[in-house]
Motif scaffolding. Sequence first.
Motif, PDB file in Angstrom:
ATOM      1  N   THR A  37       0.866  -1.183   0.000  1.00 57.43           N
ATOM      2  CA  THR A  37       0.000   0.000   0.000  1.00 57.43           C
ATOM      3  C   THR A  37       0.898   1.227   0.000  1.00 57.43           C
ATOM      4  O   THR A  37       1.780   1.354   0.855  1.00 57.43           O
ATOM      5  N   TYR A  38       0.674   2.115  -0.975  1.00 56.83           N
ATOM      6  CA  TYR A  38       1.504   3.325  -1.084  1.00 56.83           C
ATOM      7  C   TYR A  38       0.795   4.503  -0.423  1.00 56.83           C
ATOM      8  O   TYR A  38      -0.353   4.803  -0.752  1.00 56.83           O
ATOM      9  N   VAL A  39       1.505   5.149   0.491  1.00 58.22           N
ATOM     10  CA  VAL A  39       0.941   6.293   1.212  1.00 58.22           C
ATOM     11  C   VAL A  39       1.765   7.531   0.856  1.00 58.22           C
ATOM     12  O   VAL A  39       2.991   7.499   0.893  1.00 58.22           O
ATOM     13  N   LEU A  47       2.301   5.380  -8.150  1.00 57.58           N
ATOM     14  CA  LEU A  47       1.756   4.086  -7.711  1.00 57.58           C
ATOM     15  C   LEU A  47       0.611   4.297  -6.710  1.00 57.58           C
ATOM     16  O   LEU A  47      -0.385   3.580  -6.737  1.00 57.58           O
ATOM     17  N   ALA A  48       0.750   5.308  -5.852  1.00 61.09           N
ATOM     18  CA  ALA A  48      -0.315   5.613  -4.873  1.00 61.09           C
ATOM     19  C   ALA A  48      -1.589   6.032  -5.596  1.00 61.09           C
ATOM     20  O   ALA A  48      -2.700   5.610  -5.252  1.00 61.09           O
ATOM     21  N   LYS A  49      -1.403   6.865  -6.634  1.00 65.74           N
ATOM     22  CA  LYS A  49      -2.558   7.367  -7.391  1.00 65.74           C
ATOM     23  C   LYS A  49      -3.250   6.221  -8.140  1.00 65.74           C
ATOM     24  O   LYS A  49      -4.480   6.101  -8.136  1.00 65.74           O
ATOM     25  N   GLU A  50      -2.420   5.378  -8.751  1.00 62.87           N
ATOM     26  CA  GLU A  50      -2.933   4.231  -9.501  1.00 62.87           C
ATOM     27  C   GLU A  50      -3.778   3.338  -8.579  1.00 62.87           C
ATOM     28  O   GLU A  50      -4.864   2.895  -8.939  1.00 62.87           O
ATOM     29  N   GLN A  51      -3.243   3.119  -7.375  1.00 62.98           N
ATOM     30  CA  GLN A  51      -3.923   2.278  -6.399  1.00 62.98           C
ATOM     31  C   GLN A  51      -5.269   2.890  -5.987  1.00 62.98           C
ATOM     32  O   GLN A  51      -6.276   2.193  -5.890  1.00 62.98           O
ATOM     33  N   GLU A  52      -5.245   4.203  -5.805  1.00 56.85           N
ATOM     34  CA  GLU A  52      -6.447   4.925  -5.391  1.00 56.85           C
ATOM     35  C   GLU A  52      -7.525   4.812  -6.477  1.00 56.85           C
ATOM     36  O   GLU A  52      -8.695   4.575  -6.196  1.00 56.85           O
TER      37      GLU A  52
END
Length: 205
Positions: A5-7, A196-201
């Motif tokens: 999980t990217y924060v 990567l955080a944005k993609e995950q979101e």
Amino acid sequence: MVEKTYVTYNQVHKLCQESAPRILEEFRPNLMIAIGGGGYVPARILRSFLKQPGHPNIPIQAIGLSLYEALGTADAIETPGTRVTRTQWLDLSSLEMANLIGKNVLIVDEVDDTRTTLEYAVRELEKDVREAQQKAGRTGEETKFSIFVLHNKDKPKKGKLPEEIIHGRYLAARTVGDDWICYPWEATDIDEHDRLAKEQEQKQS
Ligand code: 5GP
């Protein structure tokens, strides 16, 4: 495989911001102890949101703890597990420890995973404060420890915290699953981290 999980810094900032009113109201900290390295950035951000007009900034003290798997040593064979060592601590002989006596002390870390680190920090700080109180003849003053973490992983914990902390003086901005959390201060490429955080979101929405 463990999920990641990217924060982002922005998310960390907002987790501190949204937690600050409860911390102010319920814990009323006079002092923060940041567990390094993950607790430093949240503690510094939090300090801005804990600042009250007419009052000085809440001081931040840093401690460092290192965790290692206790394997291969004679006693570890009987009691395998994780050990904690101090890599940085408050100066016991100076005013640093006496400064905690009678205060509301907020311990800040980024993540409560197995809870080994937090158990060690609370137990050792409580012990050292008790000793400092005896030395200073100030045993009547109550020092209260509370805890703030950005993330608490919802899993069986190896470490134990005192009941009065767990029920009333413990705040996790988010309770999460057992994924590996990638914090922005660990990133070597912050643009890729944010991507990567944005993609995950986007996938989650
Ligand atoms: P504990 O198991 O004692 O609760 O956590 C020990 C330390 O392991 C934490 O302070 C943190 O540095 C590291 N850690 C545990 N889980 C994670 C995670 O998901 N992400 C990162 N970056 N560090 C973690």
